[in-house]
Design a protein around this motif. Structure first.
Motif, PDB file in Angstrom:
ATOM      1  N   ALA A 147       4.320  -7.042   4.865  1.00  0.00           N
ATOM      2  CA  ALA A 147       4.920  -6.836   6.174  1.00  0.00           C
ATOM      3  C   ALA A 147       6.060  -7.836   6.348  1.00  0.00           C
ATOM      4  CB  ALA A 147       3.885  -7.004   7.284  1.00  0.00           C
ATOM      5  N   ALA A 180       7.522  -1.790   2.508  1.00  0.00           N
ATOM      6  CA  ALA A 180       7.952  -2.412   3.758  1.00  0.00           C
ATOM      7  C   ALA A 180       9.463  -2.575   3.724  1.00  0.00           C
ATOM      8  CB  ALA A 180       7.278  -3.775   3.958  1.00  0.00           C
ATOM      9  N   GLY A 226      -1.684   6.740   8.443  1.00  0.00           N
ATOM     10  CA  GLY A 226      -0.769   5.898   9.204  1.00  0.00           C
ATOM     11  C   GLY A 226       0.014   6.701  10.223  1.00  0.00           C
ATOM     12  N   THR A 244       2.656   0.572  -1.702  1.00  0.00           N
ATOM     13  CA  THR A 244       2.840   0.182  -0.314  1.00  0.00           C
ATOM     14  C   THR A 244       4.261  -0.327  -0.158  1.00  0.00           C
ATOM     15  OG1 THR A 244       2.023  -1.235   1.474  1.00  0.00           O
ATOM     16  CG2 THR A 244       1.894  -2.130  -0.753  1.00  0.00           C
ATOM     17  N   ASN A 276       0.852   0.081  12.436  1.00  0.00           N
ATOM     18  CA  ASN A 276       2.301   0.008  12.438  1.00  0.00           C
ATOM     19  C   ASN A 276       2.726  -0.509  13.803  1.00  0.00           C
ATOM     20  OD1 ASN A 276       4.868   0.142  11.427  1.00  0.00           O
ATOM     21  ND2 ASN A 276       4.912   2.363  11.146  1.00  0.00           N
ATOM     22  N   THR A 277       3.933  -1.024  13.893  1.00  0.00           N
ATOM     23  CA  THR A 277       4.411  -1.622  15.133  1.00  0.00           C
ATOM     24  C   THR A 277       5.723  -0.983  15.552  1.00  0.00           C
ATOM     25  OG1 THR A 277       5.486  -3.378  13.844  1.00  0.00           O
ATOM     26  CG2 THR A 277       3.313  -3.854  14.750  1.00  0.00           C
ATOM     27  N   TYR A 304      -5.049   1.934   9.579  1.00  0.00           N
ATOM     28  CA  TYR A 304      -3.663   1.695   9.215  1.00  0.00           C
ATOM     29  C   TYR A 304      -2.894   1.330  10.476  1.00  0.00           C
ATOM     30  CZ  TYR A 304      -5.049   3.940   4.893  1.00  0.00           C
ATOM     31  OH  TYR A 304      -5.699   4.241   3.720  1.00  0.00           O
ATOM     32  N   ALA A 323      -0.863  -5.272   0.767  1.00  0.00           N
ATOM     33  CA  ALA A 323       0.044  -4.915   1.863  1.00  0.00           C
ATOM     34  C   ALA A 323       1.152  -5.951   1.960  1.00  0.00           C
ATOM     35  CB  ALA A 323      -0.708  -4.814   3.189  1.00  0.00           C
ATOM     36  N   SER A 369      -3.948  -2.828   5.338  1.00  0.00           N
ATOM     37  CA  SER A 369      -2.720  -2.360   5.974  1.00  0.00           C
ATOM     38  C   SER A 369      -2.203  -3.442   6.901  1.00  0.00           C
ATOM     39  CB  SER A 369      -2.996  -1.071   6.766  1.00  0.00           C
ATOM     40  OG  SER A 369      -1.869  -0.684   7.516  1.00  0.00           O
ATOM     41  N   ALA A 411       1.401  -4.931   9.441  1.00  0.00           N
ATOM     42  CA  ALA A 411       2.726  -4.783  10.039  1.00  0.00           C
ATOM     43  C   ALA A 411       3.019  -6.064  10.804  1.00  0.00           C
ATOM     44  CB  ALA A 411       2.786  -3.570  10.965  1.00  0.00           C
ATOM     45  N   SER A 456       6.127  -0.001   6.412  1.00  0.00           N
ATOM     46  CA  SER A 456       5.858  -1.066   7.372  1.00  0.00           C
ATOM     47  C   SER A 456       7.182  -1.670   7.837  1.00  0.00           C
ATOM     48  CB  SER A 456       4.988  -2.151   6.736  1.00  0.00           C
ATOM     49  OG  SER A 456       4.744  -3.200   7.646  1.00  0.00           O
TER      50      SER A 456
END
Length: 334
Positions: free
Chosen positions: A82, A34, A226, A32, A174-175, A172, A80, A119, A121, A295
């Motif tokens: 973020a 970020a 995702g 994972t 995301n932003t 999953y 995860a 997951s 974010a 992320s």
């Protein structure tokens, strides 16, 4: 881009991994990834996950953070990571805990979670959005959650939606641009939520033959992993059984399923979806599987191995292109 037959172009920005050296323990078929506001890249393996590796914006190893244990700054299984504007959020699935770190990797606070997160974010407010099945009266019917910097938890998302199909659903998140995108691995429905306050904006349903043709009850099967927002286009990341892989098994009944062999089992799949119409503008299917979205960034994580079996993760940026024709490998099986 408006075109009748668009193609997907992948630009590999960097590759992390190799035979030896610091940070390579974070590279695995389940890593994972970020990025933080300073451009650093944070990678956890999801295998030996009591620490995560930090690389600079050029892919050079900087340090590793964490150690095995149950105390502050210690982890059992990092599921995860973020990164918000000021803080990093490390979710430990084994301990059901969020650790909030400063950008100097000092522990700011820890918060127990009533369940297992997979997951995550971060939002502009530095709150972290994550997906989990939390068995509390306030959260039990909601697959998505926001945990702010004071440890206040709020849950959202509807359990009665078709997306759940009566089973525990991995989602999953995301932003981007003040919104949260949520993708369920077993349903091609893309959910957009406004981040603050949390309000459902829309659900985009997509038809895709590569996703719909699989038998849901056998392994391996096609999954979504995702999404990356890019204006009116959403890049949807998935995996599908490798066409050359003939083995099928029922999870829970066949303990010999070799999930650690992703190169031979799965293909990587990427769809460019027009959010205004729900139509897929382009489709790409490649042998090297994707692991999901980075992320906090606009990149996608792709797993690969060299001819000696040495693992790498590649950070790639997708783009639409309009060539005179599509090759069979890129255009087939849509």
């Amino acid at each position: 881009m408006a075109c009748q037959e668009c193609a997907v172009q992948l630009d590999t920005l960097m590759s992390l991994g190799g035979l030896d050296g610091p940070g390579v323990a974070s590279i695995s078929p389940f890593s994972t990834v970020a990025t933080d506001a300073s451009g650093r890249i944070l990678v956890a393996s999801r295998l030996l996950s009591d620490q995560f590796a930090v690389f600079d914006a050029n892919g050079r190893y900087v340090t590793s953070v964490g150690r095995a244990g149950d105390g502050p700054g210690e982890y059992r299984f990092i599921s995860a990571i973020a990164a918000g504007p000021r803080y990093l959020h490390v979710l430990d699935d084994a301990q059901s805990r969020r650790t909030m770190l400063s950008y100097d990797f000092e522990v700011v606070r820890t918060d127990r979670l009533p369940g297992h997160a997979w997951s995550a974010a971060a939002l502009e407010s530095d709150a972290v959005v994550f997906s989990a099945a939390l068995p509390t009266p306030q959260s039990v019917s909601h697959p998505l959650h926001v945990l702010d910097t004071d440890g206040v938890l709020a849950s959202f998302g509807a359990a009665n939606d078709r997306v759940h199909r009566g089973r525990t659903t991995v989602m999953y998140v995301n932003t981007g641009r003040g919104t949260v995108w949520a993708v369920a691995e077993r349903s091609y429905e893309l959910q957009e939520w406004r981040a603050a306050p949390v309000v459902h904006q829309r659900t985009v349903s997509v038809r895709a033959k590569w996703f719909e043709d699989d038998d849901e009850e056998t392994f391996p099967r096609s999954l979504l992993l995702g999404a990356v927002p890019a204006g009116d286009t959403l890049w949807v990341i998935g995996r599908a059984p490798d066409r050359r892989w003939t083995g099928r098994a029922v999870p829970g009944q066949d303990p010999s399923v070799p999930i650690e062999d992703p190169i031979n089992i799965w293909d990587g799949v990427l769809d460019a979806v027009d959010l205004r119409t729900g139509r897929r503008l382009a489709h790409l299917r490649v042998e090297a599987p994707f692991l999901g979205a980075v992320s906090g960034g606009d990149l996608i994580v792709q797993y690969g191995e060299d001819r000696f079996g040495i693992p790498y993760v590649h950070l790639v940026r997708p783009a639409l292109a309009a060539p005179p024709h599509l090759t069979p490998s890129e255009g087939g099986g849509r």
